[in-house]
Design a protein around this motif. Structure first.
Motif: not given
Ligand SMILES: Nc1ncnc2c1ncn2[C@@H]1O[C@H](COP(=O)(O)OP(=O)(O)O)[C@@H](O)[C@H]1O
Ligand SMILES: [Mg+2]
Length: 246
Positions: A12-19, A36-45
């Motif tokens: 999670h990034f603060g309140a945002i649960q990314a994975l 996965g769609d944009n924002g699905a969490g792929k890049s975070t993974l």
């Molecule tokens: N560094 C960050 N700070 C805050 N929120 C983030 C950060 N990186 C990603 N997010 C949020 O986490 C979620 C997943 O994002 P991301 O992993 O980039 O998805 P994808 O690559 O599938 O498009 C989104 O809601 C995005 O806004």
């Protein structure tokens, strides 16, 4: 034993649960399409696997042993390499120079050490041949096609003896012919026992090379199936949420 295993990984990034509670295992030579769609969490993974930041919860195991990556070099030391979308190549340098960027072989001794250009050209030539790419070591990256650039970026990962190569949208901005080249490169990596995570929005690309398809939605894994056991229609439904899980 799996090359890579994730157990209950959350970020999670603060309140945002990314994975959320992401689990995944990957065998040597396996190609996994991550969709996965944009924002699905792929890049975070990818960033968690590549050591850009640690997960908030969960475990990462390599060869069955838990690892703690705090920076990308930690992941690289375990054979994990990421080819980013922009490839991070230097246009004004040759293919060989880009392959060796930052780890150039040198000859001589003491303070008199110069770049071993002959060795770089030779080794880069071998790597391109191994990848069955027509890229030539002395060509300038500036003059190359998108497919040849990909070959340079992938040859870099071969140099470091990567065991897992993660590719983020490698075929998003290149021509049809070059897409075929890149998909071929992915097959070559797999034949060498290297696992590949291919992030792509392009259904035909994923179905052409992936052994498995993993679909993420809103930070969760909603499907993890053998490619033969699913279809582009099902995957589309999973991505959009029309199909909840499969
Ligand atoms: N560094 C960050 N700070 C805050 N929120 C983030 C950060 N990186 C990603 N997010 C949020 O986490 C979620 C997943 O994002 P991301 O992993 O980039 O998805 P994808 O690559 O599938 O498009 C989104 O809601 C995005 O806004
Ligand atoms: Mg992304």
């Amino acid at each position: 034993m799996s090359l890579l295993e994730l157990r209950g990984v959350s970020k999670h990034f603060g309140a945002i649960q990314a994975l959320t509670e992401m689990s995944l295992s990957l065998e040597p030579g396996q190609v996994v399409g991550l969709m996965g769609d944009n924002g699905a969490g792929k890049s975070t993974l990818v960033k968690v696997i590549a050591g850009n930041f640690p997960p908030s919860h969960g475990e990462i195991l390599i060869d069955g042993k838990q690892v703690h990556f705090s920076k990308p070099v930690d992941a690289r030391a375990q054979g994990i390499e990421v080819v980013y979308q922009d490839l991070a190549l230097c246009n004004n340098l040759t293919a060989a120079a880009n392959v060796f960027l930052g780890r150039e072989p040198r000859v001589g001794f003491g303070p008199i050490r110069i770049l071993d250009h002959a060795a770089m050209y030779r080794r880069a030539g071998e790597l391109f041949k191994e990848l069955k790419s027509e890229t030539r070591p002395r060509d300038l990256v500036r003059q190359m096609s998108g497919g040849q650039r990909q070959a340079v970026a992938i040859a870099r990962t071969r140099l470091s003896e990567a065991r897992l190569v993660i590719m983020d949208e490698p075929t998003a901005a290149i021509s049809v012919r070059q897409v075929a080249e890149v998909l071929d490169l992915i097959k070559r990596l797999s034949e060498h026992g290297i696992a590949v995570i291919l992030i792509s929005h392009r259904m035909p690309d994923v179905f052409a090379v992936a052994h498995r398809v993993v679909v993420m939605r809103r930070g969760r894994k909603v499907a993890d199936k053998n490619t033969e056991a699913t279809s582009p229609e099902e995957v589309t439904g999973l991505i959009t949420g029309a199909i909840a899980t499969a």
